[in-house]
Design an enzyme around this catalytic site. Structure first.
Site, short mmCIF file in Angstrom:
data_model
loop_
_atom_site.label_atom_id
_atom_site.label_comp_id
_atom_site.label_asym_id
_atom_site.label_seq_id
_atom_site.Cartn_x
_atom_site.Cartn_y
_atom_site.Cartn_z
N LEU A 107 0.80 -1.22 0.00
CA LEU A 107 0.00 0.00 0.00
C LEU A 107 0.83 1.28 0.00
O LEU A 107 0.30 2.37 0.17
CB LEU A 107 -0.98 -0.01 1.18
CG LEU A 107 -1.95 -1.20 1.16
CD1 LEU A 107 -2.82 -1.19 2.40
CD2 LEU A 107 -2.80 -1.20 -0.10
N CYS A 108 2.13 1.16 -0.23
CA CYS A 108 2.98 2.34 -0.33
C CYS A 108 2.86 2.97 -1.71
O CYS A 108 2.79 2.27 -2.72
CB CYS A 108 4.44 1.97 -0.08
SG CYS A 108 4.83 1.67 1.63
N MET A 152 8.60 4.78 5.33
CA MET A 152 8.76 3.40 4.87
C MET A 152 10.01 3.25 4.00
O MET A 152 10.68 2.21 4.03
CB MET A 152 7.52 2.93 4.12
CG MET A 152 6.28 2.85 5.00
SD MET A 152 6.51 1.93 6.54
CE MET A 152 6.97 0.33 5.91
N ASP A 192 23.99 -11.23 4.50
CA ASP A 192 24.25 -12.10 3.35
C ASP A 192 25.73 -12.16 3.01
O ASP A 192 26.27 -13.24 2.76
CB ASP A 192 23.46 -11.61 2.13
CG ASP A 192 23.75 -12.44 0.90
OD1 ASP A 192 23.61 -13.68 0.97
OD2 ASP A 192 24.14 -11.85 -0.13
#
Length: 162
Positions: A77-78, A115, A130
């Protein structure tokens, strides 16, 4: 202070994208932070540039910047945003021990960039994991949080103690 509501839910409780069409364009910034805790030997390996996959800090910084630009593709929803600036700073913290990550996102627009800053930190931390996991699978990602935001109708926010 009035009742707090979840802005991404409509009156029937269904998820929806917030309509920002009538909002004023303002300069909006957000800063987020997080960290990757690791063994001291792993931190030394990263700082010496001897990690098997290469420059951990530089790669994580770039991954965070790229991730901020892709936030609307990752979080349903961004809104897609035209960011004017994204920076990711990664600094060693021997007391942690590990790396501290801070991201800044900025734009002039109708919706905030919290966000995007949080996504940048999250992906930078995941990239560190990673790239160094061959040396230390027990690394811990944590402390991901919004530190501050400015602009918009809700005004400025500063995390207490930050």
């Amino acid at each position: 202070m009035g009742k707090t509501t979840l802005t991404h839910l409509d009156s029937s409780g269904e998820a929806n994208m917030v309509d920002v069409g009538d909002k004023a364009e303002t300069v909006r910034t957000a800063t987020a932070e997080g960290h990757v805790r690791m063994r001291p030997e792993t931190l030394a390996l990263i700082l010496e540039g001897d990690a098997k996959k290469g420059d951990v800090i530089g790669t994580a910084r770039l991954a965070g910047i790229m991730a901020a630009k892709q936030t609307s593709n990752l979080i349903p929803l961004c809104h897609p945003l035209m960011l004017s600036k994204v920076s990711v700073d990664i600094v060693p913290d021997p007391a942690l021990p590990g790396l501290r990550v801070e991201a800044l996102a900025k734009l002039t627009g109708k919706t905030g960039v919290e966000m995007e800053a949080l996504t940048a930190v999250s992906i930078a931390c995941l990239t560190i994991y990673d790239m160094a996991k061959a040396a230390d699978r027990e690394m811990e990602i944590g402390g991901i949080q919004l530190v501050s935001k400015s602009g918009g109708r809700s005004g400025d926010y500063q995390r207490r103690g930050a």
